[in-house]
Every structure is written in C-alpha cells, then in structure tokens.
Design an enzyme around this catalytic site. Sequence first.
Site, PDB file in Angstrom:
ATOM      1  N   SER A  21     -63.195  12.488 -16.889  1.00 58.54           N
ATOM      2  CA  SER A  21     -62.976  12.986 -18.237  1.00 58.54           C
ATOM      3  C   SER A  21     -62.035  14.193 -18.153  1.00 58.54           C
ATOM      4  O   SER A  21     -61.014  14.112 -17.474  1.00 58.54           O
ATOM      5  CB  SER A  21     -64.309  13.307 -18.916  1.00 58.54           C
ATOM      6  OG  SER A  21     -64.144  13.419 -20.308  1.00 58.54           O
TER       7      SER A  21
ATOM      8  N   ASP B 260     -63.996   2.487 -22.808  1.00 58.70           N
ATOM      9  CA  ASP B 260     -63.958   3.940 -22.982  1.00 58.70           C
ATOM     10  C   ASP B 260     -62.869   4.316 -23.986  1.00 58.70           C
ATOM     11  O   ASP B 260     -61.685   4.077 -23.730  1.00 58.70           O
ATOM     12  CB  ASP B 260     -63.671   4.598 -21.631  1.00 58.70           C
ATOM     13  CG  ASP B 260     -63.571   6.116 -21.729  1.00 58.70           C
ATOM     14  OD1 ASP B 260     -64.008   6.680 -22.749  1.00 58.70           O
ATOM     15  OD2 ASP B 260     -63.064   6.725 -20.770  1.00 58.70           O
TER      16      ASP B 260
ATOM     17  N   HIS C 275     -66.903   5.146 -19.968  1.00 62.35           N
ATOM     18  CA  HIS C 275     -66.421   6.453 -19.532  1.00 62.35           C
ATOM     19  C   HIS C 275     -66.959   6.823 -18.143  1.00 62.35           C
ATOM     20  O   HIS C 275     -68.164   6.890 -17.928  1.00 62.35           O
ATOM     21  CB  HIS C 275     -66.884   7.484 -20.563  1.00 62.35           C
ATOM     22  CG  HIS C 275     -66.147   8.777 -20.533  1.00 62.35           C
ATOM     23  ND1 HIS C 275     -64.784   8.869 -20.707  1.00 62.35           N
ATOM     24  CD2 HIS C 275     -66.584  10.053 -20.373  1.00 62.35           C
ATOM     25  CE1 HIS C 275     -64.427  10.130 -20.673  1.00 62.35           C
ATOM     26  NE2 HIS C 275     -65.491  10.872 -20.453  1.00 62.35           N
TER      27      HIS C 275
END
Length: 489
Positions: free
Chosen positions: A177, A432, A457
């Site tokens: 991320s 994601d 994710h």
Amino acid sequence: MVNLRVCCALICVLIFVDTSLARRSFWRGRGFHEFYGDPTNRPWLKALPAEEWFEQQVDPFNPTNPGTWKQRYFTNRDFFRPKDGPVFLMIGGEGTASPKWMVEGAWVHYAKEFGALCFQVEHRFYGKSHPTTNVTTDDLVYLSSENALADLTFFIVEMKKKYHLTDANRWIAFGGSYPGSLAAWLREKYPHLVHGAISSSGPLLAKIDFREYYDVVTDAIVECREAVRESIHQVEIQLRTELGKSALKDQFHLCDPLDTGNSLDMSNFFENLASIFAGIVQYNGTPRSKHNVDEFCAIMNNQAKGPALNRLAELNKLILDDEGTSCLDYKYDRMIKELQATTWDAPEVLNGTRQWTYQTCKEFGFYQTSDNASLVFGDRFPVEFFTRQCTDIFGDRFTANSLEKSVYNVNVNYGALETKATNVIYIHGSVDPWHTLGLTESNDVHVRTLFINGTAHCANMYEPRQEDLPQLREARLTIRNFIKDLLMD
C-alpha cells in the site's frame, strides 16, 4: 465505518473513542490499526522481537534544526548469513508497526531461504514514533513521504555500521500500500543504498478525485450490484419523509437522527454505506477480513430478507457487531472535532487517522468519490466533500488549490506512472481498487510488473495458506525468483 476514505496501506487491534459511539475501523481505504494487519489469522505462539529505538533528525533536510527523536524498529537475525546474506527492510506505513511481521508473512519465507537480516521500521508520526511533542498542524509539517524516505536512508547507513555489513549484503525494501510506494521510491531516489524493492499494492499516481476506486468496487460486487444500487435508491426515498428518516435511524442504528438539511452529514452517512462494500472488496480473501464478497452478495441477493434496504441494514449491523459498536456515528462536525485533536493520546491520533488525513491533504489526495446519481453509490460524496475537510481540520491554508499544487509536485518528484526505477517489481491484485493508481504493466524490460487476477490489497504479503488461489501461489514464486535474480546481479 463512520467514514471511509483513503491507503494503503495499509492493516489487529482496534482503537475506539467509545464502544457505544465510535467510528468504523475502515476509513479512506485504510484500517484503524496496524498498517498491514496480522500476517496470518492463526493464534500467536511464537516469541516476538523486542522493540528497539534509533535516533533520527526531526528535519532531515535542515541541518540547522537540532531537534532529534527516537524511531521504533524491530529486528530478526535468526536467518542471517553475515558473509553474503541480504538485508530485508520492511517499511512502516500509516499505522502502528507490528512485531508479528518479524516472524511470519511471505517475506519471512524468503528471508529463511536467502539468509536475510530483517528489519521493520515504523513510519514517523505513527505508532510510537513521535518526532514532536504534539501533533498540531505546525508539527505535522515534518510529516511527509520525503522525510520518511530520508529516515530510512539514515537507518540503513547506521545499521550497516552496527552489523558490519558490506556491499555483499544487499538491501531489498519491502512494503505494501503506501509503504509499497515508499519501497519503490526508496530504490528510485537512493539506488546507492537500496539494491531492489518489492512494491505491493503501492499507488504511484497521486490523484485528488480517485473516482476509480468505486469503479473497481462496483465491478467486484457484480453478482449483487443491482441489489446494492436498489438499496441506496431506497435509502434516498426514505429520506423524503420524517417517518422514513426515523425508520432509517432505527434500521441502521444511527447515533443521531438524520437531518437532510445538513449536506455534510448526509455525505458522511452515504459514504459510510458505500464503505460497507469498499472494506470487504479491498481486503477480500486476505487474513485481514472476517468476511468476503460472496458472503455479502449472498445477503444482498436474498429477497427472503425483505427489501434491498433491509439487507443493506443487515450488513451494516454485521460490521457494527464485529467492531463492538452499538451505533453508527455519521455526524460531520463531531468527526472534524475528533480529527482536530492534537495530543498523542487523542483517539484519532493514536490510530493514525489525523496524520494520514494530513498526508492526503498535503501530498496525495486519494479521495474515493461518488458524484453521479447513475452510479451504484449515488452522488452524495463528491470531491468537494473531502477537500472541505482539509480546510476544516487543518486550517485555511489547506484548500482545493493548495492540494492541486501538492499533488502536482508529488507526481513530478516521484515520476508517477512514468517511473524509471530499476530492480523494482510492482505487484497488484485485480480486486484491489488501488491497482488503478499503480503500475500494472510495462513495456520497459527493466520495469517489472506482476498483476494477480482475483486477489485483493497486499494479498501476496500474507502468510501462505492452503486456501490461496493458484495464481497467488504462482505470484509468490515469481517474487521469490525476482529476489534470487537481484541477489545474483
């Protein structure tokens, strides 16, 4: 969630103001806890490493500022081959760093095979890493991705001295991320210190109006998309009468009655409804999520449960129960007041929400919007709803215009999707929503990408499980081979 909106990153202890009146644990695309969550959903039986501290400069780009602070980090030396073993650096993100990642997770398996020394460094201003006495807007001027990268460079230099590392001990950065972005940028900006990077689910393009987020969410819930659309439409109909508003308060367990005359409250309310699905899609199938898209769609499509609105209310209650929260707090002014708190023990500071909100207002945007009545989630939370919050929380200097300049500067500084960093593999999952701001394909032989169909994710980062999709298992093998190639260069 009483508010969703922006990263990462990034992931499982929940921190609330009060279990009877609290915000949800997913907000702006991030969780209110450790930035990756747990690497596995198994019981913890392993001994965890002790926290360590490293002295850093408050302002790494201003040598006339004498201020210093202590940054938290963790070390795992169990697998290290001092002569030629690599050094793996797990980059912290917008939450508390967890020592659990030092003993489990996919990267630990790579460390065992390649004899790596492992570090995890907590991001400045998150967790226990406090560069300033408070978290005022003036204090937060020291919170930026550039300063975070500088922290990592000084850490690398000092650890090389401490452990007597040589050029044979090559550094490889890991992150998912927002830390996935940092991992790529660390290699891009400091190639003399970092030999390669594994960038998982990292957005490279800063963007204010991140409308693509809900496009991916909508595609992911295709099996129940029309039921969800109808549920939002039925909520809108209920809002037309006082009787309907009263019914919604009871059905959705709201902390306060609905006031349709307050547009900001209504934006907050509808964004929370949308976040029910955003949270489940973003982490679908990972150890971080207790539920999955199939489960939610089964409920939304079950007409025996009554109108679509009733089914949406059931999902809302399911999440409230998971979080131990008795009512959904959607009031805008209360949210702003909580985010204006500037002490380290304030709930929205402890969980990193004030800090991450600042980074979105000062660097990235990333506002997940829905601004058209034809969209599944309607038109109640346009980009103006989010940029208004920057001003309300941090002051008049933070405007839509200043954010536009900031996002422009970030994209120029790091190159956005035109990055030419070598020795980086950019990994994304098709489910994601963040993959739309990342690098998912490249015609440059020196820029590696890995797009994993059906995964969410940071899915590749977690501890391998028997139920993992075949393509996820194959992706982890590809990453392993990429690391092997890096170490053979």
